[in-house]
Design a protein around this motif. Sequence first.
Motif, PDB file in Angstrom:
ATOM      1  N   ILE A 332    -105.191 -12.006  23.079  1.00  0.00           N
ATOM      2  CA  ILE A 332    -104.273 -11.060  22.453  1.00  0.00           C
ATOM      3  C   ILE A 332    -104.139  -9.798  23.305  1.00  0.00           C
ATOM      4  O   ILE A 332    -103.051  -9.226  23.432  1.00  0.00           O
ATOM      5  N   PHE A 333    -105.246  -9.373  23.895  1.00  0.00           N
ATOM      6  CA  PHE A 333    -105.211  -8.204  24.776  1.00  0.00           C
ATOM      7  C   PHE A 333    -104.286  -8.463  25.966  1.00  0.00           C
ATOM      8  O   PHE A 333    -103.453  -7.620  26.322  1.00  0.00           O
ATOM      9  N   VAL A 334    -104.437  -9.624  26.604  1.00  0.00           N
ATOM     10  CA  VAL A 334    -103.595  -9.977  27.751  1.00  0.00           C
ATOM     11  C   VAL A 334    -102.133 -10.087  27.328  1.00  0.00           C
ATOM     12  O   VAL A 334    -101.226  -9.576  28.011  1.00  0.00           O
ATOM     13  N   LEU A 335    -101.884 -10.738  26.199  1.00  0.00           N
ATOM     14  CA  LEU A 335    -100.515 -10.874  25.698  1.00  0.00           C
ATOM     15  C   LEU A 335     -99.907  -9.504  25.433  1.00  0.00           C
ATOM     16  O   LEU A 335     -98.770  -9.226  25.829  1.00  0.00           O
ATOM     17  N   GLY A 336    -100.661  -8.630  24.776  1.00  0.00           N
ATOM     18  CA  GLY A 336    -100.160  -7.295  24.476  1.00  0.00           C
ATOM     19  C   GLY A 336     -99.874  -6.492  25.735  1.00  0.00           C
ATOM     20  O   GLY A 336     -98.884  -5.755  25.795  1.00  0.00           O
ATOM     21  N   PHE A 337    -100.702  -6.639  26.743  1.00  0.00           N
ATOM     22  CA  PHE A 337    -100.499  -5.920  28.000  1.00  0.00           C
ATOM     23  C   PHE A 337     -99.172  -6.306  28.640  1.00  0.00           C
ATOM     24  O   PHE A 337     -98.369  -5.439  29.021  1.00  0.00           O
ATOM     25  N   PHE A 338     -98.907  -7.604  28.751  1.00  0.00           N
ATOM     26  CA  PHE A 338     -97.675  -8.035  29.410  1.00  0.00           C
ATOM     27  C   PHE A 338     -96.441  -7.794  28.532  1.00  0.00           C
ATOM     28  O   PHE A 338     -95.351  -7.550  29.060  1.00  0.00           O
ATOM     29  N   MET A 339     -96.604  -7.826  27.234  1.00  0.00           N
ATOM     30  CA  MET A 339     -95.483  -7.460  26.363  1.00  0.00           C
ATOM     31  C   MET A 339     -95.123  -5.985  26.551  1.00  0.00           C
ATOM     32  O   MET A 339     -93.950  -5.612  26.526  1.00  0.00           O
ATOM     33  N   SER A 340     -96.131  -5.142  26.764  1.00  0.00           N
ATOM     34  CA  SER A 340     -95.858  -3.716  26.980  1.00  0.00           C
ATOM     35  C   SER A 340     -95.082  -3.509  28.277  1.00  0.00           C
ATOM     36  O   SER A 340     -94.183  -2.666  28.346  1.00  0.00           O
ATOM     37  N   LEU A 341     -95.411  -4.273  29.317  1.00  0.00           N
ATOM     38  CA  LEU A 341     -94.651  -4.192  30.561  1.00  0.00           C
ATOM     39  C   LEU A 341     -93.211  -4.640  30.344  1.00  0.00           C
ATOM     40  O   LEU A 341     -92.262  -4.024  30.857  1.00  0.00           O
ATOM     41  N   GLY A 342     -93.047  -5.705  29.575  1.00  0.00           N
ATOM     42  CA  GLY A 342     -91.708  -6.226  29.311  1.00  0.00           C
ATOM     43  C   GLY A 342     -90.842  -5.272  28.516  1.00  0.00           C
ATOM     44  O   GLY A 342     -89.638  -5.143  28.761  1.00  0.00           O
ATOM     45  N   LYS A 343     -91.441  -4.571  27.546  1.00  0.00           N
ATOM     46  CA  LYS A 343     -90.678  -3.606  26.743  1.00  0.00           C
ATOM     47  C   LYS A 343     -90.099  -2.516  27.637  1.00  0.00           C
ATOM     48  O   LYS A 343     -88.938  -2.116  27.475  1.00  0.00           O
ATOM     49  N   ALA A 344     -90.899  -2.030  28.565  1.00  0.00           N
ATOM     50  CA  ALA A 344     -90.414  -0.993  29.469  1.00  0.00           C
ATOM     51  C   ALA A 344     -89.352  -1.539  30.413  1.00  0.00           C
ATOM     52  O   ALA A 344     -88.362  -0.861  30.708  1.00  0.00           O
ATOM     53  N   ALA A 345     -89.537  -2.766  30.879  1.00  0.00           N
ATOM     54  CA  ALA A 345     -88.587  -3.351  31.827  1.00  0.00           C
ATOM     55  C   ALA A 345     -87.217  -3.548  31.194  1.00  0.00           C
ATOM     56  O   ALA A 345     -86.183  -3.325  31.845  1.00  0.00           O
ATOM     57  N   VAL A 346     -87.164  -3.975  29.946  1.00  0.00           N
ATOM     58  CA  VAL A 346     -85.873  -4.168  29.280  1.00  0.00           C
ATOM     59  C   VAL A 346     -85.117  -2.852  29.225  1.00  0.00           C
ATOM     60  O   VAL A 346     -83.921  -2.781  29.547  1.00  0.00           O
ATOM     61  N   TYR A 347     -85.792  -1.780  28.845  1.00  0.00           N
ATOM     62  CA  TYR A 347     -85.104  -0.496  28.709  1.00  0.00           C
ATOM     63  C   TYR A 347     -84.888   0.216  30.040  1.00  0.00           C
ATOM     64  O   TYR A 347     -84.149   1.203  30.100  1.00  0.00           O
TER      65      TYR A 347
END
Length: 424
Positions: A332-347
Amino acid sequence: MTASTPAAPIDTTPGRALTMSTVAFTVCFAVWTIFSIIGVRIKDDLGLSETQFGLLVGTPILTGSLVRMMLGIWTDRYGGRLVYTATMLASALATFLLSFAHTYTMMLVAALGVGIAGGSFAVGVAYVSRFYPAQKQGTALGIFGVGNVGAAVTKFLAPFVLIAWGWAAVAQVWALVLLVMAVVFWFTTGDDPVIRAQRAGQLRPRSFASEFEPLRNLQVWRFALYYFFVFGAFVALALWLPRYLIGAYGFDIKTAGMIGAAYSIPASVFRAYGGALSDKAGARTVMYWTFAVSAVCTALLSIPAADYMVQGIDGPKTFHFEIGPWGFVVLIFVLGFFMSLGKAAVYKHIPVYYPQNVGAVGGLVGMIGGLGGFVLPLLFGYLNDLTGLWTSCFMALFVIIAVSLAWMHLAIRRMERATQMQPA
């Protein structure tokens, strides 16, 4: 202060706007996800089914999603200082009234009002982006997005308030904090450069209809699908994890809240790093890594605990497979980390492709992403009732990732072929 004493000028520097917007978004996000904790107690008090629980925790997400596009447009037209403050005041009132609800129907109605806090994201994106040039917007918006950590704040603090004084006290305290934040924000921020130029007669306001023109582009809806996963699934898991951990691993609500925070914190804090990485390496590269690693994580989390039997040389052999609680937390930690990168990349994409329509495009993308936070908890509850498998929620997320990755790759290949065919 006497009549002859001039009022102190309001700070309109980019740093002040970013700092106060981030703090305000943190408070708003804490309110927006309040049902992730108090919903567990309400579920027990009212005897709700899994599907009813999913609807309750998802209702604020629905409101916060649906209002995002209009709030983004209003921010472009009237300024983030005014719209942000009004958003916080409206949500604070609804959160306070929630403490007086005593039936499931009343809870749902109050939850609709609580959800207004989630619309603050579209306001903050449109407001903050106007203070920064394109080459710094990824970093600035990534820092602003750290406000997602408000979900962890709720998971960390709300269980203690709930156990000490009950779930109604949580609603009242969170409402008071949001009210104070609204007042502080109003008196410590100023209008963005575009609004100031319009009021000085240096810039003509755009027509209302022109705000919606970019929404006809398929690319905008592709960005929205990306955000449906990287943000919508983040919100859904932030809401669902305490319930998942209690049911799948038998934790009490305090422990479940703490572990849920362990997911929410990296999924929020590292968003700032994702923005800086998108500025440096490119948002497209960040999105490829996000989807690839997320696919691996959700594939592993999809596997239910099971006993297997295979035919060996000396006869049948059995073995047991199960992802234990510590393995679950790591994934979950790894998933959350890469989701956080993706959120910034989209915007990072939005102000680059649509600099004049950040409010509308960012609002639509945020709306679709937020709808993921509403739809997915409902889907998780339904899949639990249908399959009887706790891991079914991660099966659904794996499918969403696979579709998003395939669409992104095909679109990029199509753009590359079109570029190669252009005459030199």
